[in-house]
Design a protein around this motif. Structure first.
Motif, PDB file in Angstrom:
ATOM      1  N   TYR A 294       0.708  -0.914   0.236  1.00  0.00           N
ATOM      2  CA  TYR A 294      -0.452  -0.423  -0.101  1.00  0.00           C
ATOM      3  C   TYR A 294       0.936   1.615  -0.184  1.00  0.00           C
ATOM      4  N   PHE A 295       0.241   1.787  -0.951  1.00  0.00           N
ATOM      5  CA  PHE A 295       1.763   3.117  -0.958  1.00  0.00           C
ATOM      6  C   PHE A 295       0.676   4.505  -0.685  1.00  0.00           C
ATOM      7  N   ASP A 296       0.874   5.495  -0.195  1.00  0.00           N
ATOM      8  CA  ASP A 296       0.359   6.764  -0.248  1.00  0.00           C
ATOM      9  C   ASP A 296       0.010   7.287  -1.367  1.00  0.00           C
ATOM     10  N   SER A 297      -0.883   8.174  -2.056  1.00  0.00           N
ATOM     11  CA  SER A 297      -1.261   8.616  -3.615  1.00  0.00           C
ATOM     12  C   SER A 297       0.104   9.462  -3.541  1.00  0.00           C
ATOM     13  N   GLU A 298      -0.309  10.627  -2.405  1.00  0.00           N
ATOM     14  CA  GLU A 298       0.119  11.841  -2.809  1.00  0.00           C
ATOM     15  C   GLU A 298       2.110  11.514  -1.999  1.00  0.00           C
ATOM     16  N   SER A 299       2.509  10.817  -1.623  1.00  0.00           N
ATOM     17  CA  SER A 299       3.973  10.992  -1.224  1.00  0.00           C
ATOM     18  C   SER A 299       4.494  10.027  -2.226  1.00  0.00           C
ATOM     19  N   GLY A 300       3.405   8.642  -2.314  1.00  0.00           N
ATOM     20  CA  GLY A 300       4.255   7.311  -3.203  1.00  0.00           C
ATOM     21  C   GLY A 300       5.026   6.931  -2.198  1.00  0.00           C
ATOM     22  N   LEU A 301       5.613   6.799  -0.922  1.00  0.00           N
ATOM     23  CA  LEU A 301       5.909   5.855  -0.035  1.00  0.00           C
ATOM     24  C   LEU A 301       5.133   4.946   0.384  1.00  0.00           C
ATOM     25  N   LEU A 302       5.708   4.048   0.629  1.00  0.00           N
ATOM     26  CA  LEU A 302       5.185   2.525   1.100  1.00  0.00           C
ATOM     27  C   LEU A 302       4.491   3.026   2.648  1.00  0.00           C
ATOM     28  N   VAL A 303       3.510   2.565   2.717  1.00  0.00           N
ATOM     29  CA  VAL A 303       2.946   2.763   4.132  1.00  0.00           C
ATOM     30  C   VAL A 303       2.255   1.235   4.908  1.00  0.00           C
ATOM     31  N   ARG A 304       1.922   0.048   4.169  1.00  0.00           N
ATOM     32  CA  ARG A 304       1.538  -0.823   4.584  1.00  0.00           C
ATOM     33  C   ARG A 304       2.478  -1.996   4.002  1.00  0.00           C
ATOM     34  N   GLN A 305       2.585  -3.517   4.153  1.00  0.00           N
ATOM     35  CA  GLN A 305       2.099  -4.565   3.671  1.00  0.00           C
ATOM     36  C   GLN A 305       1.464  -5.632   3.900  1.00  0.00           C
ATOM     37  N   VAL A 306       1.027  -6.666   3.317  1.00  0.00           N
ATOM     38  CA  VAL A 306      -0.012  -7.067   4.154  1.00  0.00           C
ATOM     39  C   VAL A 306       0.356  -8.511   3.590  1.00  0.00           C
ATOM     40  N   ARG A 307       0.832  -9.681   4.032  1.00  0.00           N
ATOM     41  CA  ARG A 307       1.066 -10.841   3.218  1.00  0.00           C
ATOM     42  C   ARG A 307       0.491 -12.107   3.872  1.00  0.00           C
ATOM     43  N   PHE A 308       0.018 -13.149   3.593  1.00  0.00           N
ATOM     44  CA  PHE A 308      -0.682 -14.042   4.065  1.00  0.00           C
ATOM     45  C   PHE A 308       0.148 -15.146   3.911  1.00  0.00           C
ATOM     46  N   VAL A 309      -0.192 -15.947   5.113  1.00  0.00           N
ATOM     47  CA  VAL A 309       0.381 -17.838   5.176  1.00  0.00           C
ATOM     48  C   VAL A 309      -1.435 -18.375   5.233  1.00  0.00           C
ATOM     49  N   ASP A 310      -1.141 -19.706   4.293  1.00  0.00           N
ATOM     50  CA  ASP A 310      -2.000 -20.441   4.371  1.00  0.00           C
ATOM     51  C   ASP A 310      -1.690 -21.642   5.584  1.00  0.00           C
ATOM     52  N   THR A 311      -2.451 -22.494   6.180  1.00  0.00           N
ATOM     53  CA  THR A 311      -2.604 -22.720   7.658  1.00  0.00           C
ATOM     54  C   THR A 311      -3.704 -24.115   7.328  1.00  0.00           C
ATOM     55  N   ALA A 312      -3.817 -25.324   8.276  1.00  0.00           N
ATOM     56  CA  ALA A 312      -4.366 -26.823   7.575  1.00  0.00           C
ATOM     57  C   ALA A 312      -6.198 -25.956   7.918  1.00  0.00           C
ATOM     58  N   VAL A 313      -6.507 -24.751   8.664  1.00  0.00           N
ATOM     59  CA  VAL A 313      -7.830 -24.702   8.444  1.00  0.00           C
ATOM     60  C   VAL A 313      -8.261 -23.384   8.124  1.00  0.00           C
ATOM     61  N   GLY A 314      -7.223 -22.822   7.485  1.00  0.00           N
ATOM     62  CA  GLY A 314      -7.876 -21.135   7.125  1.00  0.00           C
ATOM     63  C   GLY A 314      -6.348 -20.136   6.440  1.00  0.00           C
ATOM     64  N   VAL A 315      -6.276 -19.416   6.096  1.00  0.00           N
ATOM     65  CA  VAL A 315      -5.737 -18.374   6.149  1.00  0.00           C
ATOM     66  C   VAL A 315      -5.363 -16.949   6.888  1.00  0.00           C
ATOM     67  N   ILE A 316      -4.311 -16.598   7.383  1.00  0.00           N
ATOM     68  CA  ILE A 316      -4.241 -15.836   8.597  1.00  0.00           C
ATOM     69  C   ILE A 316      -3.338 -14.959   8.028  1.00  0.00           C
ATOM     70  N   PRO A 317      -3.208 -13.717   8.077  1.00  0.00           N
ATOM     71  CA  PRO A 317      -2.583 -12.738   7.318  1.00  0.00           C
ATOM     72  C   PRO A 317      -1.581 -11.914   8.258  1.00  0.00           C
ATOM     73  N   THR A 318      -0.598 -11.108   8.112  1.00  0.00           N
ATOM     74  CA  THR A 318      -0.104 -10.243   8.943  1.00  0.00           C
ATOM     75  C   THR A 318       0.259  -9.296   8.453  1.00  0.00           C
ATOM     76  N   GLN A 319       0.119  -7.804   9.355  1.00  0.00           N
ATOM     77  CA  GLN A 319       0.349  -7.068   8.685  1.00  0.00           C
ATOM     78  C   GLN A 319       1.147  -5.527   9.174  1.00  0.00           C
ATOM     79  N   VAL A 320       1.866  -5.214   8.621  1.00  0.00           N
ATOM     80  CA  VAL A 320       3.148  -4.813   8.834  1.00  0.00           C
ATOM     81  C   VAL A 320       3.149  -2.733   8.318  1.00  0.00           C
ATOM     82  N   ASP A 321       3.043  -2.317   9.380  1.00  0.00           N
ATOM     83  CA  ASP A 321       3.058  -0.713   8.750  1.00  0.00           C
ATOM     84  C   ASP A 321       4.740   0.205   9.018  1.00  0.00           C
TER      85      ASP A 321
END
Length: 377
Positions: A294-321
């Motif tokens: 996720y990039f700030d539309s005005e500054s262009g800087l990266l403000v967030r990453q969201v990645r995902f890990v699959d498990t036996a019962v579903g997908v879980i997210p990790t968010q980095v701000d």
């Protein structure tokens, strides 16, 4: 992370195959009384526990025996553990019978972070306007041509590289050695020292000096490991989404090749983070579970990453701000990072960053099992 998960996460073992390639042991090789979640690596097993916690809003001691201070304690059956086993089998059967085995129904589908499934409609949900979650934004299916020209992923990434210093300056940054503080569940929310070492193009090591000993995460450009100091110390190799996440973190430390090293897609609708519009791209090589940036539309800087890990019962997210960008050798580097996942939240605040210093290659080798301070004395 609840205390129980912290202790269990320290029970990490690895095996070496006949050909010398390291591979993780399965859950049933480490934990006792595993009946349903067999045949998955220990790390995925722990991620599955995190998924249960996110879906039900419960923690370890809510389901496990109060005697859960050892592997034997975790193995003790409780009514909620037995219910969880039946629920896993039920959900698997629903997906197999109705959706061809695709995991469209999970624990979270019904529980939705409540301690029980809801049977009565909520008028508040029906008549109030829910807050948009930018992490849930998805690509709009092909439809009428929009009046606003779609910005390509390359254009978004070019703006980002320019925002942090420009391609030439970014290419000159080849290593980083940083010091700061880390605060999270594993430090009982106290700030402790952290050291970060990184070299281009994609090697990264972080050492958190917790009250009980060092906690180490390492990515050497191809393989990754986690090592924690606790009563039961082991080194855990990263696999699947965890390994892909380590690769992404390392690549973002030196983003000169961020366009070439991943396949990006765009086409997401407009969303905001902290009331500021952002542009979203996703690693298309990983399909629907590819990491999003996720990039700030005005500054262009990266403000967030969201990645995902699959498990036996579903997908879980990790968010980095990312925040508090400062100049390091002509390149803007985020000095504050907040990592949020299903089992907790941690904050890294850098105090100093040394650019283009020599870092021994051994810093990125498979870490040895750290020793707890009580044992080192």
């Amino acid at each position: 992370m609840p205390k129980g998960l912290t202790l269990a996460a320290a029970c990490l073992l690895v095996a070496v195959s006949a050909r010398g390639q390291e591979k993780p042991l399965m859950a049933e090789d480490v934990f006792k009384n595993i009946q349903v979640l067999k045949g998955i690596p220990v790390r995925e097993f722990m991620n599955t526990m995190g998924f249960f916690s996110a879906a039900t809003n419960l923690n370890c001691i809510d389901c496990h025996s109060p005697e859960s201070e050892s592997l034997e304690g975790y193995a003790i059956d409780t009514p909620r553990k037995q219910t969880a086993r039946r629920m896993v089998l039920m959900v698997n059967q629903i997906n197999q019978s109705n959706f061809g085995g695709r995991r469209l129904v999970t624990c979270y589908t019904c529980h939705r972070a409540s301690d029980r499934p809801e049977a009565i409609p909520s008028l508040l949900d029906q008549y109030s306007v829910p807050e948009d979650d930018p992490n849930r934004v998805e690509v709009i299916p092909a439809g009428p041509v929009q009046s606003v020209k779609q910005v390509s992923a390359d254009q978004i990434l070019d703006k980002y590289i320019q925002a942090i210093g420009g391609a030439a300056q970014v290419a000159r940054l080849t290593s980083l050695a940083a010091k700061g503080t880390y605060e999270g569940y594993d430090t009982l929310s106290a700030k402790v020292p952290v050291d970060i070492f990184a070299t281009a193009p994609n090697r990264l090591t972080m050492i958190v000096h917790t009250q009980n000993g060092d906690s180490v995460s390492t990515y050497d450009g191809a393989n990754g490991w986690m090592a924690a100091a606790d009563k039961l110390m082991r080194v855990l190799p990263l696999t699947g989404g965890d390994l892909e996440g380590a690769r992404m973190d390392a690549s973002l430390s030196f983003p000169a090749r961020i366009k070439q090293d991943f396949q990006w897609r765009t086409g997401f609708p407009s969303v905001t983070i902290d009331d500021k519009p952002v542009q979203v791209i996703q690693n298309a090589a990983r399909g629907a579970t590819g990491a999003k940036l996720y990039f700030d539309s005005e500054s262009g800087l990266l403000v967030r990453q969201v990645r995902f890990v699959d498990t036996a019962v579903g997908v879980i997210p990790t968010q980095v701000d990312y925040a508090d960008y400062r100049d390091v050798a002509g390149v803007k580097v985020p000095f504050r990072r907040v990592i949020t996942w299903t089992d907790g939240r941690s904050t890294i605040e850098l105090a100093q960053v040394q650019p283009n210093v020599r870092i021994d290659a051994a810093q990125f080798a498979k870490p040895a099992a750290p020793r707890a301070k009580a044992e080192a004395q």
